[in-house]
Design a protein around this motif. Structure first.
Motif, PDB file in Angstrom:
ATOM      1  N   GLU A 228      -1.059  -1.496  13.603  1.00 60.88           N
ATOM      2  CA  GLU A 228      -2.345  -0.904  13.621  1.00 60.88           C
ATOM      3  C   GLU A 228      -2.645   0.432  13.128  1.00 60.88           C
ATOM      4  O   GLU A 228      -3.385   0.755  12.240  1.00 60.88           O
ATOM      5  N   GLU A 229      -1.714   1.286  13.870  1.00 61.45           N
ATOM      6  CA  GLU A 229      -1.999   2.783  13.568  1.00 61.45           C
ATOM      7  C   GLU A 229      -1.765   2.959  11.989  1.00 61.45           C
ATOM      8  O   GLU A 229      -2.491   3.925  11.371  1.00 61.45           O
ATOM      9  N   ALA A 230      -0.520   2.635  11.510  1.00 61.92           N
ATOM     10  CA  ALA A 230      -0.268   2.810  10.072  1.00 61.92           C
ATOM     11  C   ALA A 230      -1.439   2.246   9.244  1.00 61.92           C
ATOM     12  O   ALA A 230      -1.822   2.666   8.155  1.00 61.92           O
ATOM     13  N   MET A 231      -1.840   0.582   9.520  1.00 64.01           N
ATOM     14  CA  MET A 231      -3.113   0.104   8.466  1.00 64.01           C
ATOM     15  C   MET A 231      -4.245   1.152   8.666  1.00 64.01           C
ATOM     16  O   MET A 231      -4.789   1.359   7.715  1.00 64.01           O
ATOM     17  N   PHE A 232      -4.766   1.532   9.947  1.00 64.90           N
ATOM     18  CA  PHE A 232      -5.999   2.240  10.121  1.00 64.90           C
ATOM     19  C   PHE A 232      -5.807   3.641   8.874  1.00 64.90           C
ATOM     20  O   PHE A 232      -6.568   3.997   8.442  1.00 64.90           O
ATOM     21  N   THR A 233      -4.588   4.373   9.192  1.00 62.65           N
ATOM     22  CA  THR A 233      -4.419   5.461   8.238  1.00 62.65           C
ATOM     23  C   THR A 233      -4.397   5.032   6.827  1.00 62.65           C
ATOM     24  O   THR A 233      -4.910   5.981   6.033  1.00 62.65           O
ATOM     25  N   ARG A 234      -3.777   4.111   6.504  1.00 56.23           N
ATOM     26  CA  ARG A 234      -3.619   3.621   4.954  1.00 56.23           C
ATOM     27  C   ARG A 234      -4.969   3.375   4.492  1.00 56.23           C
ATOM     28  O   ARG A 234      -5.351   3.661   3.328  1.00 56.23           O
ATOM     29  N   THR A 235      -5.863   2.578   5.087  1.00 50.97           N
ATOM     30  CA  THR A 235      -6.952   1.876   4.458  1.00 50.97           C
ATOM     31  C   THR A 235      -8.231   2.837   4.660  1.00 50.97           C
ATOM     32  O   THR A 235      -9.035   2.685   3.676  1.00 50.97           O
ATOM     33  N   HIS A 236      -8.178   3.708   5.316  1.00 45.87           N
ATOM     34  CA  HIS A 236      -9.380   4.829   5.469  1.00 45.87           C
ATOM     35  C   HIS A 236      -9.551   5.502   4.292  1.00 45.87           C
ATOM     36  O   HIS A 236     -10.941   5.241   3.706  1.00 45.87           O
ATOM     37  N   PRO A 237      -8.779   6.071   3.428  1.00 45.80           N
ATOM     38  CA  PRO A 237      -9.248   6.495   2.238  1.00 45.80           C
ATOM     39  C   PRO A 237      -9.316   5.604   1.064  1.00 45.80           C
ATOM     40  O   PRO A 237     -10.279   5.826   0.266  1.00 45.80           O
ATOM     41  N   ILE A 238      -8.891   4.363   1.272  1.00 47.25           N
ATOM     42  CA  ILE A 238      -9.179   3.318   0.198  1.00 47.25           C
ATOM     43  C   ILE A 238     -10.422   2.564   0.419  1.00 47.25           C
ATOM     44  O   ILE A 238     -11.155   2.391  -0.542  1.00 47.25           O
ATOM     45  N   ALA A 239     -11.027   2.582   1.622  1.00 47.85           N
ATOM     46  CA  ALA A 239     -12.353   2.386   1.858  1.00 47.85           C
ATOM     47  C   ALA A 239     -13.195   3.040   1.506  1.00 47.85           C
ATOM     48  O   ALA A 239     -14.229   2.761   0.624  1.00 47.85           O
ATOM     49  N   GLU A 240     -13.009   4.514   1.524  1.00 46.84           N
ATOM     50  CA  GLU A 240     -13.950   5.667   1.235  1.00 46.84           C
ATOM     51  C   GLU A 240     -14.056   5.751  -0.348  1.00 46.84           C
ATOM     52  O   GLU A 240     -15.127   5.638  -1.023  1.00 46.84           O
ATOM     53  N   MET A 241     -12.902   5.459  -1.279  1.00 46.75           N
ATOM     54  CA  MET A 241     -12.860   5.443  -2.597  1.00 46.75           C
ATOM     55  C   MET A 241     -13.668   4.139  -2.983  1.00 46.75           C
ATOM     56  O   MET A 241     -14.486   3.956  -3.952  1.00 46.75           O
ATOM     57  N   SER A 242     -13.336   2.744  -2.394  1.00 45.21           N
ATOM     58  CA  SER A 242     -14.328   1.640  -2.804  1.00 45.21           C
ATOM     59  C   SER A 242     -15.563   1.709  -2.769  1.00 45.21           C
ATOM     60  O   SER A 242     -16.263   1.390  -3.618  1.00 45.21           O
ATOM     61  N   ALA A 243     -16.196   2.560  -1.639  1.00 41.92           N
ATOM     62  CA  ALA A 243     -17.462   2.897  -1.412  1.00 41.92           C
ATOM     63  C   ALA A 243     -18.069   3.726  -2.496  1.00 41.92           C
ATOM     64  O   ALA A 243     -19.249   3.363  -3.046  1.00 41.92           O
ATOM     65  N   ARG A 244     -17.444   4.643  -2.957  1.00 39.61           N
ATOM     66  CA  ARG A 244     -17.901   5.447  -3.996  1.00 39.61           C
ATOM     67  C   ARG A 244     -17.726   5.104  -5.418  1.00 39.61           C
ATOM     68  O   ARG A 244     -18.866   4.963  -6.134  1.00 39.61           O
ATOM     69  N   VAL A 245     -16.872   3.900  -5.563  1.00 38.47           N
ATOM     70  CA  VAL A 245     -16.603   3.422  -6.870  1.00 38.47           C
ATOM     71  C   VAL A 245     -17.948   2.352  -7.226  1.00 38.47           C
ATOM     72  O   VAL A 245     -18.480   2.197  -8.042  1.00 38.47           O
ATOM     73  N   GLN A 246     -18.095   1.645  -5.889  1.00 36.94           N
ATOM     74  CA  GLN A 246     -19.192   0.442  -5.892  1.00 36.94           C
ATOM     75  C   GLN A 246     -20.523   1.470  -6.023  1.00 36.94           C
ATOM     76  O   GLN A 246     -21.432   0.901  -7.034  1.00 36.94           O
ATOM     77  N   ALA A 247     -20.815   2.595  -5.407  1.00 38.77           N
ATOM     78  CA  ALA A 247     -21.856   3.165  -5.733  1.00 38.77           C
ATOM     79  C   ALA A 247     -22.185   3.671  -7.041  1.00 38.77           C
ATOM     80  O   ALA A 247     -23.117   3.637  -7.690  1.00 38.77           O
ATOM     81  N   MET A 248     -21.344   4.194  -7.634  1.00 40.26           N
ATOM     82  CA  MET A 248     -20.987   4.637  -9.298  1.00 40.26           C
ATOM     83  C   MET A 248     -21.203   3.632 -10.055  1.00 40.26           C
ATOM     84  O   MET A 248     -22.272   3.995 -10.970  1.00 40.26           O
ATOM     85  N   MET A 249     -20.823   2.385  -9.658  1.00 39.29           N
ATOM     86  CA  MET A 249     -21.162   1.284 -10.647  1.00 39.29           C
ATOM     87  C   MET A 249     -22.539   0.869 -10.959  1.00 39.29           C
ATOM     88  O   MET A 249     -23.006   0.326 -11.877  1.00 39.29           O
ATOM     89  N   LEU A 250     -23.236   0.945  -9.747  1.00 39.45           N
ATOM     90  CA  LEU A 250     -24.498   0.709  -9.696  1.00 39.45           C
ATOM     91  C   LEU A 250     -25.594   1.444  -9.443  1.00 39.45           C
ATOM     92  O   LEU A 250     -26.330   1.738  -8.712  1.00 39.45           O
ATOM     93  N   SER A 251     -25.412   2.559 -10.664  1.00 43.75           N
ATOM     94  CA  SER A 251     -26.151   3.745 -10.540  1.00 43.75           C
ATOM     95  C   SER A 251     -26.958   4.066 -11.588  1.00 43.75           C
ATOM     96  O   SER A 251     -26.472   3.296 -12.559  1.00 43.75           O
TER      97      SER A 251
END
Length: 378
Positions: free
Chosen positions: A330-353
């Motif tokens: 869990e600790e490794a997964m939280f650390t790994r996925t946090h920046p990926i989730a942030e990037m995914s949110a930015r890309v999604q917002a960019m694509m529908l702008s």
């Protein structure tokens, strides 16, 4: 230890397979009636550092290469007039990038690698009740079935029944996705088959994307991404209403909507708050969308499979102390996925702008020392 995996998607099956390779048994409880109960969706690109690594850990890299389609990496991005903004052509026959594979083919590959009886079909988990003494959980399924387990792993997707035992993180509505399918496109609609090519096509407008991708059986899957809105989903079930949204677009692009075999299927796509964590609890954890539901920009399946590989490795390394293994995962997964989730949110917002076309061209343009990035289903 009796391990129950709720959900027979790519993450749950990958976990069961790698555990099996380590001599650890698990039961996968899946709500569907069987492997052919419904379409598994379009194709996905497996990333070397996540999805492909998980398949290597599962001993399935060779079988994956026999079914993957490197040519599916080709993609074009057009504007509403049909002008080409980006055209990426992969090196023929190479698996060095992110080869595409149909979701159904990948799921079948995983299912075929498991011992008979591993997957219990028609078992939709309704409730999981922690036992007061001795640990473990009592599971209740739709239809009255019941079972018990020592360790419960939620791999049951966006609307996870297991998640509520660990976190009350809310889901937010991030995009409307409308899907259609064009079967036997080469014979019935050769012009559209040529337009889409062997991989992905994106047509990018203001706050909306019309996309299409070629599946291995010749089907063209069409997807329309729209900004989250208050409109009722039924608004998008009529082709004429959809076509009205693309008024002024080149007719050879909107023909992708007209050629759909049946009525459009709209869905609300949701995401969990970026950085969601939970306090560790004995004998239970989450993987994939159940743990970190992100906007659909190409990371979901890959991260789910990597979650499975890392959790399986921890359980195999420390089988006498599964709680310690789960905590480490869990600790490794939280650390790994946090920046990926942030990037995914930015890309999604960019694509529908409003400036999506310019932003996407910059995003996917090759840098001086890097190859062109590859888009995923929007």
């Amino acid at each position: 230890m009796r391990i129950a995996i709720a959900g027979g998607g790519l993450g749950g099956l990958t976990l069961a397979r790698i555990l099996h390779r380590h001599g650890i048994g698990a039961v996968v409880y899946e709500r569907e009636a069987g492997r052919s109960a419904r379409s598994q969706g379009g194709m996905l690109d497996l990333h070397p550092e996540s999805g492909q690594q998980a398949l290597a850990d599962a001993g399935l890299a060779g079988r994956f290469r026999s079914q993957a389609r490197p040519e599916g990496e080709e993609h074009r991005i057009l504007d509403p007039a049909g002008r080409t903004l980006v055209h990426h052509r992969p090196q023929p026959g190479t698996f060095s990038g992110r080869p595409e594979i149909d979701r159904g083919a990948l799921r079948d590959l995983l299912l075929d690698s498991l011992p008979a009886g591993t997957v219990r079909w028609r078992h939709q988990l309704i409730t999981a009740t922690p036992r007061r003494a001795g640990g473990g959980f009592d599971l209740t399924f739709d239809g009255g079935h019941s079972a018990g387990c020592d360790i419960l792993i939620g791999a049951d997707g966006a609307r996870s029944a297991v998640r509520s035992l660990l976190t009350d993180a809310p889901l937010s509505y991030v995009v409307t996705l409308v899907e259609l399918s064009i079967s036997d496109a080469d014979q019935r609609h050769p012009d559209l088959a040529e337009l889409v090519g062997p991989g992905n096509l994106w047509c990018v407008g203001v706050n909306q994307i019309l996309a299409a991708q070629r599946l291995g059986d010749g089907t063209v899957r069409v997807g329309i991404s729209l900004r989250a809105a208050d409109r009722h989903l039924d608004t998008y079930r009529d082709k004429r209403a959809l076509l009205a949204l693309f008024d002024g677009w080149a007719p050879h692009l909107t023909a992708l909507i007209e050629a759909g075999d049946g009525p459009p299927t709209p869905r609300r796509i949701e995401a969990m708050p970026t950085g969601t964590r939970w306090a560790h609890q004995p004998g239970i954890t989450l993987i994939g969308d159940a743990a970190h539901l992100m906007p659909p920009v190409g990371e979901g399946a890959n991260q789910a499979m990597l979650d499975a590989a890392e959790l399986a490795a921890e359980l195999a390394t420390n089988p006498t102390d599964p709680d310690s293994a789960i905590r480490t995962y869990e600790e490794a997964m939280f650390t790994r996925t946090h920046p990926i989730a942030e990037m995914s949110a930015r890309v999604q917002a960019m694509m529908l702008s409003p400036t999506a076309a310019d932003d996407i061209v910059r995003f996917f343009a090759p840098r001086p020392t890097e190859p062109a990035l590859e888009p995923s289903w929007p």
